[in-house]
Design a protein around this motif. Structure first.
Motif, PDB file in Angstrom:
ATOM      1  N   THR A  30       0.848  -1.187   0.000  1.00 24.43           N
ATOM      2  CA  THR A  30       0.000   0.000   0.000  1.00 24.43           C
ATOM      3  C   THR A  30       0.888   1.243   0.000  1.00 24.43           C
ATOM      4  O   THR A  30       2.056   1.182   0.413  1.00 24.43           O
ATOM      5  CB  THR A  30      -0.909   0.025   1.232  1.00 24.43           C
ATOM      6  N   PRO A  31       0.359   2.394  -0.437  1.00 25.57           N
ATOM      7  CA  PRO A  31       1.158   3.624  -0.409  1.00 25.57           C
ATOM      8  C   PRO A  31       1.682   3.961   0.984  1.00 25.57           C
ATOM      9  O   PRO A  31       2.824   4.400   1.123  1.00 25.57           O
ATOM     10  CB  PRO A  31       0.166   4.682  -0.913  1.00 25.57           C
ATOM     11  N   ASP A  32       0.865   3.748   2.025  1.00 20.06           N
ATOM     12  CA  ASP A  32       1.297   4.074   3.392  1.00 20.06           C
ATOM     13  C   ASP A  32       2.494   3.236   3.818  1.00 20.06           C
ATOM     14  O   ASP A  32       3.468   3.750   4.381  1.00 20.06           O
ATOM     15  CB  ASP A  32       0.143   3.875   4.376  1.00 20.06           C
ATOM     16  N   SER A  33       2.446   1.922   3.571  1.00 21.67           N
ATOM     17  CA  SER A  33       3.554   1.057   3.983  1.00 21.67           C
ATOM     18  C   SER A  33       4.808   1.364   3.174  1.00 21.67           C
ATOM     19  O   SER A  33       5.930   1.324   3.711  1.00 21.67           O
ATOM     20  CB  SER A  33       3.171  -0.415   3.843  1.00 21.67           C
ATOM     21  N   LEU A  34       4.636   1.695   1.891  1.00 23.04           N
ATOM     22  CA  LEU A  34       5.805   2.022   1.075  1.00 23.04           C
ATOM     23  C   LEU A  34       6.407   3.356   1.507  1.00 23.04           C
ATOM     24  O   LEU A  34       7.640   3.505   1.527  1.00 23.04           O
ATOM     25  CB  LEU A  34       5.427   2.062  -0.404  1.00 23.04           C
ATOM     26  N   ARG A  35       5.577   4.311   1.877  1.00 30.77           N
ATOM     27  CA  ARG A  35       6.089   5.586   2.363  1.00 30.77           C
ATOM     28  C   ARG A  35       6.971   5.388   3.597  1.00 30.77           C
ATOM     29  O   ARG A  35       8.030   6.007   3.740  1.00 30.77           O
ATOM     30  CB  ARG A  35       4.931   6.542   2.694  1.00 30.77           C
ATOM     31  N   ALA A  36       6.522   4.513   4.492  1.00 27.17           N
ATOM     32  CA  ALA A  36       7.316   4.226   5.696  1.00 27.17           C
ATOM     33  C   ALA A  36       8.663   3.606   5.331  1.00 27.17           C
ATOM     34  O   ALA A  36       9.696   3.949   5.920  1.00 27.17           O
ATOM     35  CB  ALA A  36       6.534   3.301   6.623  1.00 27.17           C
ATOM     36  N   SER A  37       8.674   2.702   4.350  1.00 26.09           N
ATOM     37  CA  SER A  37       9.924   2.062   3.924  1.00 26.09           C
ATOM     38  C   SER A  37      10.861   3.063   3.265  1.00 26.09           C
ATOM     39  O   SER A  37      12.084   3.025   3.476  1.00 26.09           O
ATOM     40  CB  SER A  37       9.628   0.918   2.946  1.00 26.09           C
ATOM     41  N   VAL A  38      10.291   3.969   2.477  1.00 26.81           N
ATOM     42  CA  VAL A  38      11.098   4.979   1.792  1.00 26.81           C
ATOM     43  C   VAL A  38      11.791   5.884   2.807  1.00 26.81           C
ATOM     44  O   VAL A  38      12.981   6.204   2.683  1.00 26.81           O
ATOM     45  CB  VAL A  38      10.221   5.806   0.830  1.00 26.81           C
ATOM     46  N   LEU A  39      11.050   6.292   3.839  1.00 28.26           N
ATOM     47  CA  LEU A  39      11.636   7.141   4.876  1.00 28.26           C
ATOM     48  C   LEU A  39      12.694   6.391   5.670  1.00 28.26           C
ATOM     49  O   LEU A  39      13.766   6.930   5.980  1.00 28.26           O
ATOM     50  CB  LEU A  39      10.535   7.651   5.811  1.00 28.26           C
ATOM     51  N   ARG A  40      12.404   5.139   5.998  1.00 32.24           N
ATOM     52  CA  ARG A  40      13.342   4.353   6.793  1.00 32.24           C
ATOM     53  C   ARG A  40      14.649   4.117   6.060  1.00 32.24           C
ATOM     54  O   ARG A  40      15.728   4.206   6.637  1.00 32.24           O
ATOM     55  CB  ARG A  40      12.700   3.014   7.153  1.00 32.24           C
ATOM     56  N   ALA A  71       6.868   4.463  -6.799  1.00 31.94           N
ATOM     57  CA  ALA A  71       5.467   4.177  -7.144  1.00 31.94           C
ATOM     58  C   ALA A  71       5.110   2.814  -6.579  1.00 31.94           C
ATOM     59  O   ALA A  71       5.993   1.994  -6.294  1.00 31.94           O
ATOM     60  CB  ALA A  71       5.276   4.195  -8.654  1.00 31.94           C
ATOM     61  N   CYS A  72       3.826   2.563  -6.405  1.00 37.46           N
ATOM     62  CA  CYS A  72       3.406   1.256  -5.879  1.00 37.46           C
ATOM     63  C   CYS A  72       2.203   0.729  -6.641  1.00 37.46           C
ATOM     64  O   CYS A  72       1.386   1.492  -7.170  1.00 37.46           O
ATOM     65  CB  CYS A  72       3.111   1.337  -4.384  1.00 37.46           C
ATOM     66  N   VAL A  73       2.131  -0.596  -6.704  1.00 38.87           N
ATOM     67  CA  VAL A  73       1.008  -1.303  -7.327  1.00 38.87           C
ATOM     68  C   VAL A  73       0.493  -2.299  -6.291  1.00 38.87           C
ATOM     69  O   VAL A  73       1.031  -3.401  -6.161  1.00 38.87           O
ATOM     70  CB  VAL A  73       1.447  -2.031  -8.609  1.00 38.87           C
ATOM     71  N   PRO A  74      -0.547  -1.923  -5.507  1.00 36.84           N
ATOM     72  CA  PRO A  74      -1.037  -2.825  -4.452  1.00 36.84           C
ATOM     73  C   PRO A  74      -1.548  -4.157  -4.980  1.00 36.84           C
ATOM     74  O   PRO A  74      -1.271  -5.207  -4.393  1.00 36.84           O
ATOM     75  CB  PRO A  74      -2.162  -2.010  -3.798  1.00 36.84           C
TER      76      PRO A  74
END
Length: 414
Positions: free
Chosen positions: A346-356, A364-367
């Motif tokens: 999901t965009p939220d989980s990917l955002r967290a990974s990008v920041l980490r 970009a993400c494709v759920p």
């Protein structure tokens, strides 16, 4: 034998009931009390068809705990345990509304005995070794089928292991090449024989849920016996026949859902059969960024762009991403843009990974990777995958990683 005992017990108690009822009639002249008493006795002595009894003797496992588990939502869930007697005997009665797989093991993690039970089964098991790997099962046709499947796979793996030992023992031999050739021929014959056995098993038992186990047998985590793309008709045959008999069975419905998912993957793999080749033009499509915007590559400046496809669960993808960080630092100042597309998140989980992980490129993400027009359009059927394209979208390379990726970029961006 059990049925005869039940019938004999029934008639014996019936005689007693009739006698007592007749005496009660003479004394009280009450028909109703006799009727209720008769029904109570009949109910108590008739074996209920929604029950399954599992009993047996485990040689070498006296006063040991047996753990019973069943498959729920593709997971093995422990539901009961029983302790064997001083002679290794055990018995467990289950309430069963429909057929299902039940496993038995000496610990919660390993379950060498697999049963396919039906309501009304009276199953007897005899295990002849302490590990439960050598056992016989009676009173359950489905469990007998499962037993034949596991025995065949066990024999096949033993044969493969034997070939591996022979090869390892001859690594230093001057005839190692000829030995390997002979072992390869024997290995292929073993694989073909086991596959033919399973194929015939499924064709002979399409209405048995045991065929589900046959279709998903695997030599190890990476080498299944059947390939869905090649054996699709066989998978679908079992799906249609089982649904016609067990339409309300959760196990069969779970298999049906799995077949639908595999069908979706198959259809998309056909659509995405071949990635675009070097020299072709990459379609100008919108990539759904984690910022909520759609990125079109003709709307940004770059000399070259690397469009990288990965999955959050993919270990190889993680290694590639770690290496890509170094490549990006080196070539971004020279005009390289990286656009990484992560599948199944999901965009939220990917955002967290990008920041980490401090990922500075476009993300970009494709759920839903099974129903993605983006992946269909770009013909991406596996991960990791990537394209390198110039500013006009002309593809310069595909599916490069590690040293090969760095070498290509050094040619494009000296």
């Amino acid at each position: 034998m059990v049925a005869n005992l039940i019938i004999n017990e029934f008639f014996a108690q019936l005689v007693i009931v009739i006698s007592m009822g007749f005496i009660h009639f003479l004394l009280k002249k009450s028909y109703i009390s006799v009727l209720f008493f008769l029904l109570a006795i009949i109910q108590g002595c008739v074996y209920r068809v929604d029950r399954v009894t599992v009993e047996g003797q485990l040689i070498g496992n006296v006063q040991s705990y047996l753990y019973f588990s069943s498959f729920e939502d593709e997971r093995l869930v422990l539901f009961d345990s029983v302790k064997t007697t001083s002679k290794g005997y055990f018995q467990l009665t289950l309430n069963v509304e429909n057929c299902r797989f039940v496993t038995i093991g000496l610990d919660k993690a390993k379950s060498p005995i697999i049963l396919l039970i039906q309501p009304g089964d009276y199953i007897r098991i005899q295990a002849n070794d302490s590990s439960l790997s050598d056992y016989r099962v009676f009173g359950s046709s489905g469990s007998a089928l499962v037993r034949s499947l596991t025995s065949s796979m066990k024999k096949t793996k033993q044969q493969i292991d034997s070939l591996r030992r022979v090869y390892n023992a001859n690594l230093e031999s001057i005839e190692v090449d000829s030995i390997r050739h002979e072992l390869d021929s024997t290995f292929r014959l073993i694989i073909v024989n086991h596959r033919n056995y399973l194929y015939d098993f499924v064709k002979d038992n399409p209405f048995s849920p045991a065929s589900i186990l046959a279709l998903f047998q695997s030599y190890d985590s990476l080498n299944p016996v059947f390939d869905y793309a090649k054996d699709r008709k066989l998978f679908r045959l079992v799906d249609s026949t089982l649904l016609s008999v067990y339409s309300s069975n959760s196990m069969v419905n779970a298999y049906h859902s799995r077949i639908q998912q595999l069908d979706s993957l198959y259809e998309r793999s056909v659509k995405r059969d071949l990635m675009y080749k070097v020299g072709e033009v990459l379609p100008n499509v919108g990539y759904p960024l984690i910022t909520g915007e759609n990125l079109f590559i003709n709307g940004i400046w770059f000399r070259y762009i690397l469009v990288d496809f990965q999955g959050s669960w993919c270990e190889r993808c993680k290694r590639n991403s770690s290496y890509l960080k170094e490549v990006y630092k080196e070539y971004a100042p020279k005009g390289l843009v990286v656009l990484q597309v992560t599948l199944g998140v999901t965009p939220d989980s990917l955002r967290a990974s990008v920041l980490r992980d401090s990922l500075m490129w476009y993300n970009a993400c494709v759920p839903d990777m099974y129903n993605s027009r983006l992946l269909d359009t770009l013909r991406v059927s596996s991960i990791p995958s990537n394209y390198i394209a110039d500013r006009w979208g002309t593809i310069k390379a595909t599916n490069l990683s590690g040293a090969k990726l760095r070498l290509k970029l050094s040619e494009l961006l000296p």
